[in-house]
Write a protein that holds these residues in place. Structure first.
Motif, PDB file in Angstrom:
ATOM      1  N   ALA A   1       0.830  -1.204   0.000  1.00  0.00           N
ATOM      2  CA  ALA A   1       0.000   0.000   0.000  1.00  0.00           C
ATOM      3  C   ALA A   1       0.869   1.259   0.000  1.00  0.00           C
ATOM      4  CB  ALA A   1      -0.922  -0.009   1.220  1.00  0.00           C
ATOM      5  N   TRP A   2       1.975   1.226   0.738  1.00  0.00           N
ATOM      6  CA  TRP A   2       2.895   2.372   0.789  1.00  0.00           C
ATOM      7  C   TRP A   2       3.481   2.673  -0.582  1.00  0.00           C
ATOM      8  CZ3 TRP A   2       8.196   2.613  -0.205  1.00  0.00           C
ATOM      9  CH2 TRP A   2       8.837   3.794   0.172  1.00  0.00           C
ATOM     10  N   THR A   3       3.871   1.642  -1.335  1.00  0.00           N
ATOM     11  CA  THR A   3       4.435   1.887  -2.667  1.00  0.00           C
ATOM     12  C   THR A   3       3.433   2.598  -3.561  1.00  0.00           C
ATOM     13  OG1 THR A   3       3.796  -0.310  -3.520  1.00  0.00           O
ATOM     14  CG2 THR A   3       5.993  -0.103  -2.537  1.00  0.00           C
ATOM     15  N   LEU A   4       2.166   2.228  -3.462  1.00  0.00           N
ATOM     16  CA  LEU A   4       1.143   2.895  -4.269  1.00  0.00           C
ATOM     17  C   LEU A   4       0.942   4.330  -3.809  1.00  0.00           C
ATOM     18  CD1 LEU A   4      -1.513   0.076  -4.728  1.00  0.00           C
ATOM     19  CD2 LEU A   4       0.115   0.925  -6.413  1.00  0.00           C
ATOM     20  N   ASP A   5       1.011   4.545  -2.491  1.00  0.00           N
ATOM     21  CA  ASP A   5       0.896   5.911  -1.966  1.00  0.00           C
ATOM     22  C   ASP A   5       2.016   6.806  -2.490  1.00  0.00           C
ATOM     23  OD1 ASP A   5      -1.344   5.204  -0.521  1.00  0.00           O
ATOM     24  OD2 ASP A   5      -0.267   4.913   1.376  1.00  0.00           O
ATOM     25  N   GLN A   6       3.173   6.205  -2.784  1.00  0.00           N
ATOM     26  CA  GLN A   6       4.299   6.969  -3.336  1.00  0.00           C
ATOM     27  C   GLN A   6       4.200   7.120  -4.851  1.00  0.00           C
ATOM     28  OE1 GLN A   6       6.212   8.097  -0.742  1.00  0.00           O
ATOM     29  NE2 GLN A   6       4.724   6.825   0.358  1.00  0.00           N
TER      30      GLN A   6
ATOM     31  N   LEU B   1       3.557  -3.838  -7.377  1.00  0.00           N
ATOM     32  CA  LEU B   1       3.348  -4.914  -6.408  1.00  0.00           C
ATOM     33  C   LEU B   1       1.875  -5.149  -6.105  1.00  0.00           C
ATOM     34  CD1 LEU B   1       6.164  -4.053  -3.805  1.00  0.00           C
ATOM     35  CD2 LEU B   1       6.234  -5.828  -5.574  1.00  0.00           C
ATOM     36  N   GLU B   2       0.982  -4.428  -6.788  1.00  0.00           N
ATOM     37  CA  GLU B   2      -0.441  -4.456  -6.441  1.00  0.00           C
ATOM     38  C   GLU B   2      -1.064  -5.848  -6.517  1.00  0.00           C
ATOM     39  OE1 GLU B   2       0.621  -3.581 -10.435  1.00  0.00           O
ATOM     40  OE2 GLU B   2       0.817  -2.224  -8.727  1.00  0.00           O
ATOM     41  N   ASN B   3      -0.583  -6.712  -7.398  1.00  0.00           N
ATOM     42  CA  ASN B   3      -1.150  -8.067  -7.476  1.00  0.00           C
ATOM     43  C   ASN B   3      -0.836  -8.901  -6.244  1.00  0.00           C
ATOM     44  OD1 ASN B   3      -1.211  -7.027 -10.218  1.00  0.00           O
ATOM     45  ND2 ASN B   3      -1.701  -9.109 -10.867  1.00  0.00           N
ATOM     46  N   LEU B   4       0.113  -8.463  -5.437  1.00  0.00           N
ATOM     47  CA  LEU B   4       0.504  -9.187  -4.224  1.00  0.00           C
ATOM     48  C   LEU B   4      -0.133  -8.583  -2.979  1.00  0.00           C
ATOM     49  CD1 LEU B   4       4.300  -9.694  -5.024  1.00  0.00           C
ATOM     50  CD2 LEU B   4       2.383 -11.221  -5.517  1.00  0.00           C
ATOM     51  N   ALA B   5      -1.155  -7.770  -3.151  1.00  0.00           N
ATOM     52  CA  ALA B   5      -1.843  -7.146  -2.023  1.00  0.00           C
ATOM     53  C   ALA B   5      -2.492  -8.195  -1.127  1.00  0.00           C
ATOM     54  CB  ALA B   5      -2.897  -6.167  -2.527  1.00  0.00           C
ATOM     55  N   LEU B   6      -2.563  -7.871   0.137  1.00  0.00           N
ATOM     56  CA  LEU B   6      -3.283  -8.629   1.169  1.00  0.00           C
ATOM     57  C   LEU B   6      -2.686 -10.016   1.460  1.00  0.00           C
ATOM     58  CD1 LEU B   6      -5.628  -7.323   2.709  1.00  0.00           C
ATOM     59  CD2 LEU B   6      -7.182  -8.863   1.525  1.00  0.00           C
TER      60      LEU B   6
ATOM     61  N   GLU C   1     -17.139  -6.204 -14.968  1.00  0.00           N
ATOM     62  CA  GLU C   1     -18.113  -5.679 -13.999  1.00  0.00           C
ATOM     63  C   GLU C   1     -18.068  -4.165 -13.926  1.00  0.00           C
ATOM     64  OE1 GLU C   1     -18.464  -5.694  -9.117  1.00  0.00           O
ATOM     65  OE2 GLU C   1     -17.570  -7.429 -10.127  1.00  0.00           O
ATOM     66  N   HIS C   2     -16.841  -3.592 -14.007  1.00  0.00           N
ATOM     67  CA  HIS C   2     -16.681  -2.141 -13.865  1.00  0.00           C
ATOM     68  C   HIS C   2     -16.580  -1.437 -15.217  1.00  0.00           C
ATOM     69  CE1 HIS C   2     -16.008  -2.036  -9.439  1.00  0.00           C
ATOM     70  NE2 HIS C   2     -15.548  -3.265  -9.634  1.00  0.00           N
ATOM     71  N   GLY C   3     -16.620  -2.203 -16.308  1.00  0.00           N
ATOM     72  CA  GLY C   3     -16.530  -1.594 -17.625  1.00  0.00           C
ATOM     73  C   GLY C   3     -15.197  -0.919 -17.874  1.00  0.00           C
ATOM     74  N   VAL C   4     -14.138  -1.500 -17.325  1.00  0.00           N
ATOM     75  CA  VAL C   4     -12.796  -0.916 -17.435  1.00  0.00           C
ATOM     76  C   VAL C   4     -11.890  -1.885 -18.194  1.00  0.00           C
ATOM     77  CG1 VAL C   4     -10.766  -0.161 -16.152  1.00  0.00           C
ATOM     78  CG2 VAL C   4     -13.043   0.370 -15.288  1.00  0.00           C
ATOM     79  N   THR C   5     -11.205  -1.383 -19.206  1.00  0.00           N
ATOM     80  CA  THR C   5     -10.271  -2.233 -19.962  1.00  0.00           C
ATOM     81  C   THR C   5      -8.818  -1.909 -19.639  1.00  0.00           C
ATOM     82  OG1 THR C   5     -10.357  -0.684 -21.828  1.00  0.00           O
ATOM     83  CG2 THR C   5     -11.874  -2.569 -21.862  1.00  0.00           C
ATOM     84  N   ARG C   6      -8.550  -0.693 -19.137  1.00  0.00           N
ATOM     85  CA  ARG C   6      -7.190  -0.287 -18.765  1.00  0.00           C
ATOM     86  C   ARG C   6      -7.200   0.255 -17.336  1.00  0.00           C
ATOM     87  NH1 ARG C   6      -3.554   0.176 -22.797  1.00  0.00           N
ATOM     88  NH2 ARG C   6      -2.392   1.784 -21.667  1.00  0.00           N
ATOM     89  N   PRO C   7      -7.258  -0.618 -16.339  1.00  0.00           N
ATOM     90  CA  PRO C   7      -7.366  -0.156 -14.955  1.00  0.00           C
ATOM     91  C   PRO C   7      -6.103   0.537 -14.469  1.00  0.00           C
ATOM     92  CG  PRO C   7      -6.961  -2.507 -15.014  1.00  0.00           C
ATOM     93  CD  PRO C   7      -7.196  -2.081 -16.435  1.00  0.00           C
ATOM     94  N   GLU C   8      -6.277   1.426 -13.513  1.00  0.00           N
ATOM     95  CA  GLU C   8      -5.151   2.081 -12.850  1.00  0.00           C
ATOM     96  C   GLU C   8      -4.602   1.144 -11.768  1.00  0.00           C
ATOM     97  OE1 GLU C   8      -3.801   5.088 -13.644  1.00  0.00           O
ATOM     98  OE2 GLU C   8      -5.154   4.953 -15.367  1.00  0.00           O
ATOM     99  N   PRO C   9      -3.370   1.386 -11.313  1.00  0.00           N
ATOM    100  CA  PRO C   9      -2.778   0.521 -10.276  1.00  0.00           C
ATOM    101  C   PRO C   9      -3.642   0.384  -9.023  1.00  0.00           C
ATOM    102  CG  PRO C   9      -1.086   1.930 -11.219  1.00  0.00           C
ATOM    103  CD  PRO C   9      -2.395   2.390 -11.799  1.00  0.00           C
ATOM    104  N   ARG C  10      -4.219   1.491  -8.583  1.00  0.00           N
ATOM    105  CA  ARG C  10      -5.033   1.442  -7.361  1.00  0.00           C
ATOM    106  C   ARG C  10      -6.285   0.596  -7.577  1.00  0.00           C
ATOM    107  NH1 ARG C  10      -3.906   2.389  -2.074  1.00  0.00           N
ATOM    108  NH2 ARG C  10      -2.649   4.166  -2.737  1.00  0.00           N
ATOM    109  N   GLN C  11      -6.836   0.621  -8.778  1.00  0.00           N
ATOM    110  CA  GLN C  11      -7.998  -0.229  -9.062  1.00  0.00           C
ATOM    111  C   GLN C  11      -7.629  -1.704  -8.967  1.00  0.00           C
ATOM    112  OE1 GLN C  11      -9.212   1.615 -12.926  1.00  0.00           O
ATOM    113  NE2 GLN C  11     -11.292   1.423 -12.113  1.00  0.00           N
TER     114      GLN C  11
END
Length: 338
Positions: free
Chosen positions: A99-104, A109-114, A204-214
């Motif tokens: 989460a910190w890396t995304l805040d920066q 690393l987002e796929n390794l969340a939680l 579900e969200h109608g998104v084809t190019r999601p942002e990292p936070r998504q």
């Protein structure tokens, strides 16, 4: 260096299993490890390195000196033309670090969340999820050799990463206390989305190019929907590795069980879904004593309240025998059994 005696390890393992450490030393920096190595009594005593306790099954009290790694710190090391290099203390919580890396503003690393556990344990296990493993983002790590007290810096090649595997499970098992880990976050960022659950989220969200936070939020939602929170239900995450077999073995199993979930690997082998096989053997929701198989995900064993390590292992062995009897595959546990 802080030395404690007769410490309950129940709060320090996510399964919530009872065990007592005869001696526990809290490690907050490299110097603390060297003090243990040089200590007249502790120096020659067998050691056990403990991070977040998210990948262990405690079946007994611990006569070894337990080194509880609590090294903190988060920093951006440098920016390169093709990547950012970030560093975290081995005692930092892995998910908080992601989460910190995304805040920066530094994705990768987002796929390794939680994923539960600490940063220091991540290269030991070569943790992975949803198309990414630590080895894909690893730069180097620092540690201290428990035999010599010398500082070491190791790169990815030396770490010999494999599927949920590394040199720290083999020749360096219990030998090096990892104190800091650095990761390489590639530029430009490219999402890793090749999993059905993520494809469903995009639809579900109608998104084809999601942002990292998504992607981060989706991964968290997916994991929370099917995996128990260790703070609520004791567990160590996925209990068994997904077995990797030859194409011939896979075809043989498909011939008997056409619906088995399987994935082709880059090297031509096939990965089988251990959770599907366990579910097919009828274990989902079943218990042995106070240890059970999670109702929403058969790959996760849980503490239903008051379980002891031997009950967990009795359940695990029963599952192994069932899967072997039906599929001819011997499942390998992910956690370290102590």
């Amino acid at each position: 260096m802080q030395i404690e005696s007769g410490v309950s390890l129940k709060p320090y393992n996510t399964f919530g299993l009872p065990a007592v450490a005869q001696t526990l030393v809290r490690i907050t920096d490299d110097a603390g490890v060297r003090q243990v190595v040089d200590h007249p009594d502790l120096g020659t005593t067998p050691k056990f390195i403990l991070g977040g306790g998210s990948n262990i099954v405690l079946t007994r009290d611990m006569p070894q000196v337990v080194l509880k790694v609590e090294v903190r710190g988060l920093r951006v090391v440098e920016e390169r033309a093709d990547a950012w290099i970030v560093e975290a203390g081995a005692g930092e919580t892995w998910h908080d670090f992601v989460a910190w890396t995304l805040d920066q503003g530094l994705p990768g690393l987002e796929n390794l969340a939680l994923i539960p556990g600490t940063v220091g344990a991540s290269p030991v296990q070569n943790i992975g999820a949803y198309g990414i493993e630590v080895k894909d983002r690893f730069e180097s790590l620092d540690g201290v050799d428990l035999l010599t007290g010398r500082s070491v810096t190791l790169n990815g090649e030396f770490c010999a990463f494999g599927y949920r595997d590394s040199v720290f499970k083999h020749s360096l098992a219990g030998r090096v206390v990892i104190t800091r880990v650095r990761f390489r976050l590639p530029k430009p960022w490219q999402p890793v989305l090749g999993y059905l659950e993520l494809e469903r989220k995009m639809a579900e969200h109608g998104v084809t190019r999601p942002e990292p936070r998504q992607v981060f939020d989706w991964i968290c939602a997916i994991r929370r929907a099917k995996l128990p929170d260790p703070a609520v239900v004791g567990n160590a995450g996925s209990f068994f590795k997904n077995p990797v077999v030859t194409p011939e073995q896979c075809r043989d199993i498909i011939g008997r069980d056409p619906e088995i979930v399987h994935y082709p690997m880059p090297d031509g082998t096939m990965k089988l879904a251990a959770g599907w096989m366990i579910d097919a053997c009828g274990w989902k929701g079943k218990s042995v004593g106070k240890a059970g198989v999670y109702e929403k995900q058969a790959l996760v064993l849980v503490n239903r309240g008051g379980a002891i390590g031997s009950e967990v292992m009795l359940l695990a062995k029963a599952i192994q025998e069932s899967v072997y009897g039906r599929f001819g595959i011997r499942l390998e546990p992910e956690p370290v059994v102590v």
